[in-house]
Write a protein that holds these residues in place. Structure first.
Motif, mmCIF file in Angstrom:
data_model
loop_
_atom_site.group_PDB
_atom_site.id
_atom_site.type_symbol
_atom_site.label_atom_id
_atom_site.label_comp_id
_atom_site.label_asym_id
_atom_site.label_seq_id
_atom_site.Cartn_x
_atom_site.Cartn_y
_atom_site.Cartn_z
ATOM 1 N N THR A 33 6.785 7.439 87.834
ATOM 2 C CA THR A 33 7.556 5.978 87.996
ATOM 3 C C THR A 33 7.399 5.677 86.554
ATOM 4 O O THR A 33 8.802 4.576 85.990
ATOM 5 N N THR A 37 11.324 3.469 85.148
ATOM 6 C CA THR A 37 11.593 2.128 84.808
ATOM 7 C C THR A 37 11.679 2.247 83.598
ATOM 8 O O THR A 37 12.592 1.528 82.767
ATOM 9 N N ILE A 40 15.566 2.524 83.179
ATOM 10 C CA ILE A 40 16.014 1.524 83.370
ATOM 11 C C ILE A 40 16.476 1.097 82.233
ATOM 12 O O ILE A 40 17.893 0.176 81.452
ATOM 13 N N ALA A 56 18.306 1.856 91.551
ATOM 14 C CA ALA A 56 16.613 3.205 91.902
ATOM 15 C C ALA A 56 16.182 2.832 93.428
ATOM 16 O O ALA A 56 16.530 1.905 93.920
ATOM 17 N N THR A 58 14.163 4.082 96.455
ATOM 18 C CA THR A 58 12.128 4.229 96.457
ATOM 19 C C THR A 58 12.456 4.767 97.472
ATOM 20 O O THR A 58 13.263 3.874 98.711
ATOM 21 N N ALA A 64 9.392 0.139 95.925
ATOM 22 C CA ALA A 64 10.015 -1.046 95.308
ATOM 23 C C ALA A 64 9.920 -1.946 94.690
ATOM 24 O O ALA A 64 9.713 -2.549 93.178
ATOM 25 N N MET A 67 8.020 -0.753 91.035
ATOM 26 C CA MET A 67 8.948 -1.066 90.485
ATOM 27 C C MET A 67 10.186 -1.569 89.428
ATOM 28 O O MET A 67 9.957 -1.702 88.384
ATOM 29 N N ARG A 68 10.303 -2.720 90.642
ATOM 30 C CA ARG A 68 10.710 -3.593 90.518
ATOM 31 C C ARG A 68 9.964 -4.741 89.066
ATOM 32 O O ARG A 68 10.675 -5.243 87.991
ATOM 33 N N VAL A 71 9.850 -3.065 85.941
ATOM 34 C CA VAL A 71 11.488 -3.211 85.326
ATOM 35 C C VAL A 71 11.231 -4.426 84.541
ATOM 36 O O VAL A 71 12.273 -4.866 83.057
ATOM 37 N N ILE A 86 17.277 -2.342 92.958
ATOM 38 C CA ILE A 86 15.757 -2.086 92.999
ATOM 39 C C ILE A 86 15.650 -2.001 94.566
ATOM 40 O O ILE A 86 15.008 -2.816 94.438
#
Length: 254
Positions: A33, A37, A40, A56, A58, A64, A67-68, A71, A86
Motif C-alpha cells: 500500500t 500511495t 501516486i 487506483a 482495490t 479504498a 488508501m485515499r 494519498v 481511488i
C-alpha cells in the motif's frame, strides 16, 4: 516532498517505474500500500501527471478509504485542481454508469442512469417470488443456492440461456429458469445487482466506442491492488480501460 526517500530498493523501483505494465509480487507486511500511495504522489508531484488521470482500484471500501486518506495526506501541501480516483471496482462502476451509462440502453432496453442497486434482501425477494410463480420447493433447492449459482454465472458472463445449455440435471435447469425470471425482474425495475455493476460496465465499454475512448483518454495510470482476486468481469474491465495506455501496475499478494 521526495516520495522516493525512505523506500527500500524494490519499493523505490516500483515507484520510479512509471511507464509500461508493472507487476509487483508482495508478501504480507511488505509495504504494498505504501508503494501504491507513494507512486501516486510521485506521479502527480514529480511527473506532473494531472491527478484526475491517475486511478487506483482495490476490493473493499475500507482499503479504498485508507488508501485515499494516505494519498491526500501526501498531497496536502500540493496545489491541486482535481483528485486521483481511488475506488473499489463496484464504486467505480457505479460512477461510470451514473455518468456515462446512456448508451447501455441500446443493448439493455429500459436502462437509465437513475437505476436502482439491489442488495441481498432485494435479490432474495426476487428469487422467492420466482419460486412461488414456478411452484418450486425451497427445501429441494434453497433460495441461497439459486442466488449463488446466478452470481457464479454472472461472474463468468454466463446468461440464463448459457446455463440452460450446459445443464446436465433437472436441478440446474430449474435454477436456469429462476435466473431467467430474476433477470426479467431486474430489467423491469431498471435495477442492477452487484454483479451487474461490473458486467454492464464491461458491456457498455465494449459496445460504446465514444465512452470507452473517453475513459482511455482520461486514465493515464492505473493501479490495481490484490490483482490475484480479480474475476473475469474485473479483468475485462481493466483491459477495456487500458486499450490506449499500457501504464498498468498490478499488485499480487505472494
Amino acid at each position: 516532498m521526495d516520495f522516493l526517500s525512505g523506500l527500500n530498493p524494490p519499493q523505490r523501483d516500483a515507484v520510479e517505474t512509471t511507464e509500461g505494465p508493472v507487476l509487483i509480487l508482495a508478501g504480507a507486511g511488505s509495504g504494498k500500500t505504501r508503494v501504491i500511495t507513494h507512486r501516486i504522489a510521485h506521479l502527480i508531484t514529480a511527473k506532473q501527471v494531472p491527478p484526475f488521470a491517475v486511478m487506483a482500484v482495490t476490493f473493499t471500501n475500507k482499503a479504498a478509504g485508507e488508501m485515499r486518506e494516505r494519498v491526500l495526506s501526501h498531497l496536502e501541501s500540493a496545489e491541486l485542481n482535481s483528485k486521483p480516483l481511488i475506488a473499489t471496482f463496484h464504486s467505480f462502476c457505479v460512477r461510470l454508469l451514473r455518468r456515462d451509462g446512456d448508451a447501455l440502453a441500446q443493448i439493455r432496453p429500459g436502462f437509465t442512469r437513475t437505476f436502482s442497486i439491489y442488495d441481498d434482501y432485494d435479490q432474495l425477494s426476487i428469487v422467492k417470488a420466482a419460486y412461488k410463480r414456478m411452484g418450486l420447493d425451497e427445501k429441494q433447492i434453497p433460495h441461497r443456492t439459486a442466488l449463488s449459482q446466478i452470481s457464479q454465472s454472472k461472474n463468468v458472463k454466463e446468461s440464463p440461456q448459457d446455463l440452460y445449455g450446459r445443464a446436465t440435471d433437472p436441478r440446474i435447469t430449474r435454477i436456469a429458469a429462476v435466473y431467467e425470471e430474476y433477470e426479467k425482474a431486474l430489467r423491469q425495475a431498471n435495477a442492477l445487482d452487484f454483479d451487474d455493476l461490473l458486467l454492464e460496465t464491461v458491456r457498455l465499454l465494449a459496445h460504446d466506442e465514444a465512452t470507452r475512448d473517453a475513459w482511455n483518454r482520461r486514465i493515464s495510470y492505473l493501479m490495481i491492488d490484490e490483482y490475484q482476486d480479480t474475476n473475469r468481469s474485473q479483468y475485462d474491465l481493466m483491459r477495456l480501460l487500458t486499450r490506449e495506455n499500457r501504464a498498468l501496475l498490478a499488485v499480487i499478494r505472494d
